[in-house]
Design a protein around this motif. Sequence first.
Motif, PDB file in Angstrom:
ATOM      1  N   LEU A  56      30.636   3.320  31.781  1.00  0.00           N
ATOM      2  CA  LEU A  56      30.105   2.220  32.583  1.00  0.00           C
ATOM      3  C   LEU A  56      31.114   1.785  33.635  1.00  0.00           C
ATOM      4  O   LEU A  56      30.770   1.578  34.804  1.00  0.00           O
ATOM      5  N   ALA A  57      32.374   1.651  33.245  1.00  0.00           N
ATOM      6  CA  ALA A  57      33.412   1.233  34.198  1.00  0.00           C
ATOM      7  C   ALA A  57      33.574   2.251  35.320  1.00  0.00           C
ATOM      8  O   ALA A  57      33.624   1.893  36.504  1.00  0.00           O
ATOM      9  N   ALA A  58      33.648   3.519  34.966  1.00  0.00           N
ATOM     10  CA  ALA A  58      33.844   4.564  35.974  1.00  0.00           C
ATOM     11  C   ALA A  58      32.645   4.662  36.915  1.00  0.00           C
ATOM     12  O   ALA A  58      32.809   4.792  38.135  1.00  0.00           O
ATOM     13  N   CYS A  59      31.449   4.594  36.376  1.00  0.00           N
ATOM     14  CA  CYS A  59      30.247   4.671  37.203  1.00  0.00           C
ATOM     15  C   CYS A  59      30.180   3.480  38.157  1.00  0.00           C
ATOM     16  O   CYS A  59      29.828   3.631  39.330  1.00  0.00           O
ATOM     17  N   THR A  60      30.536   2.302  37.667  1.00  0.00           N
ATOM     18  CA  THR A  60      30.558   1.109  38.505  1.00  0.00           C
ATOM     19  C   THR A  60      31.524   1.302  39.665  1.00  0.00           C
ATOM     20  O   THR A  60      31.180   1.059  40.832  1.00  0.00           O
ATOM     21  N   THR A  61      32.740   1.737  39.355  1.00  0.00           N
ATOM     22  CA  THR A  61      33.757   1.929  40.380  1.00  0.00           C
ATOM     23  C   THR A  61      33.306   2.946  41.425  1.00  0.00           C
ATOM     24  O   THR A  61      33.424   2.711  42.628  1.00  0.00           O
ATOM     25  N   LEU A  62      32.789   4.078  40.964  1.00  0.00           N
ATOM     26  CA  LEU A  62      32.345   5.122  41.892  1.00  0.00           C
ATOM     27  C   LEU A  62      31.189   4.643  42.773  1.00  0.00           C
ATOM     28  O   LEU A  62      31.195   4.838  43.991  1.00  0.00           O
ATOM     29  N   VAL A  83      30.160   1.548  43.573  1.00  0.00           N
ATOM     30  CA  VAL A  83      30.546   0.487  44.511  1.00  0.00           C
ATOM     31  C   VAL A  83      31.443   1.048  45.614  1.00  0.00           C
ATOM     32  O   VAL A  83      31.278   0.710  46.795  1.00  0.00           O
ATOM     33  N   SER A  84      32.381   1.904  45.256  1.00  0.00           N
ATOM     34  CA  SER A  84      33.289   2.480  46.262  1.00  0.00           C
ATOM     35  C   SER A  84      32.518   3.301  47.294  1.00  0.00           C
ATOM     36  O   SER A  84      32.786   3.194  48.500  1.00  0.00           O
ATOM     37  N   LEU A  85      31.590   4.125  46.839  1.00  0.00           N
ATOM     38  CA  LEU A  85      30.795   4.930  47.767  1.00  0.00           C
ATOM     39  C   LEU A  85      29.951   4.059  48.689  1.00  0.00           C
ATOM     40  O   LEU A  85      29.862   4.315  49.891  1.00  0.00           O
ATOM     41  N   ALA A  93      26.658  -2.757  41.956  1.00  0.00           N
ATOM     42  CA  ALA A  93      27.243  -2.399  40.659  1.00  0.00           C
ATOM     43  C   ALA A  93      26.178  -2.380  39.570  1.00  0.00           C
ATOM     44  O   ALA A  93      26.191  -1.512  38.692  1.00  0.00           O
ATOM     45  N   ASN A  94      25.250  -3.309  39.650  1.00  0.00           N
ATOM     46  CA  ASN A  94      24.177  -3.375  38.656  1.00  0.00           C
ATOM     47  C   ASN A  94      23.155  -2.256  38.805  1.00  0.00           C
ATOM     48  O   ASN A  94      22.272  -2.106  37.960  1.00  0.00           O
ATOM     49  N   LYS A  95      23.285  -1.474  39.865  1.00  0.00           N
ATOM     50  CA  LYS A  95      22.390  -0.347  40.095  1.00  0.00           C
ATOM     51  C   LYS A  95      23.066   0.993  39.840  1.00  0.00           C
ATOM     52  O   LYS A  95      22.475   2.042  40.106  1.00  0.00           O
ATOM     53  N   CYS A  96      24.299   0.974  39.324  1.00  0.00           N
ATOM     54  CA  CYS A  96      24.952   2.257  39.044  1.00  0.00           C
ATOM     55  C   CYS A  96      24.147   2.963  37.957  1.00  0.00           C
ATOM     56  O   CYS A  96      23.515   2.329  37.114  1.00  0.00           O
TER      57      CYS A  96
END
Length: 127
Positions: free
Chosen positions: A48-54, A56-58, A107-110
């Motif tokens: 979850l953390a990694a997907c959020t970061t990726l 949002v960053s993209l 982030a809530n849509k990752c």
Amino acid sequence: MEVTTHRGTGPLQQVIEIGPHRILTDVKPEFGGEDSGPEPHDILAAALAACTTLTVSLYAKRKGYPLDDIKVSIKHGQEGAAYGLHRTIEYIGALDDETKARLTDIANKCPVHKTLSGTIQITTEAI
């Protein structure tokens, strides 16, 4: 993509194989393991953390937002009948409150957040 597991070298250690990648998982000694890797729920929280970061960053890069870095932490554990995942997002950069709110919506849509928030169906086949 297929994920497989098999016993590792420790009493409860498992080797997770994801394509060409390998991750160890284990439990703490008080549960019979050797603490040689994160516990399975830790890996779930990390996903979850990694997907959020990726995600949002993209999005920030595509929109040209001045997001210098993003830090995501997940506290997790059993909370009564439910398992709780509490995510904290720290946006680093010259971002106003409106932009931070938009990034939080993203982030809530990752994909992992959507998977964990939706209906999950697990089927099991024993062979």
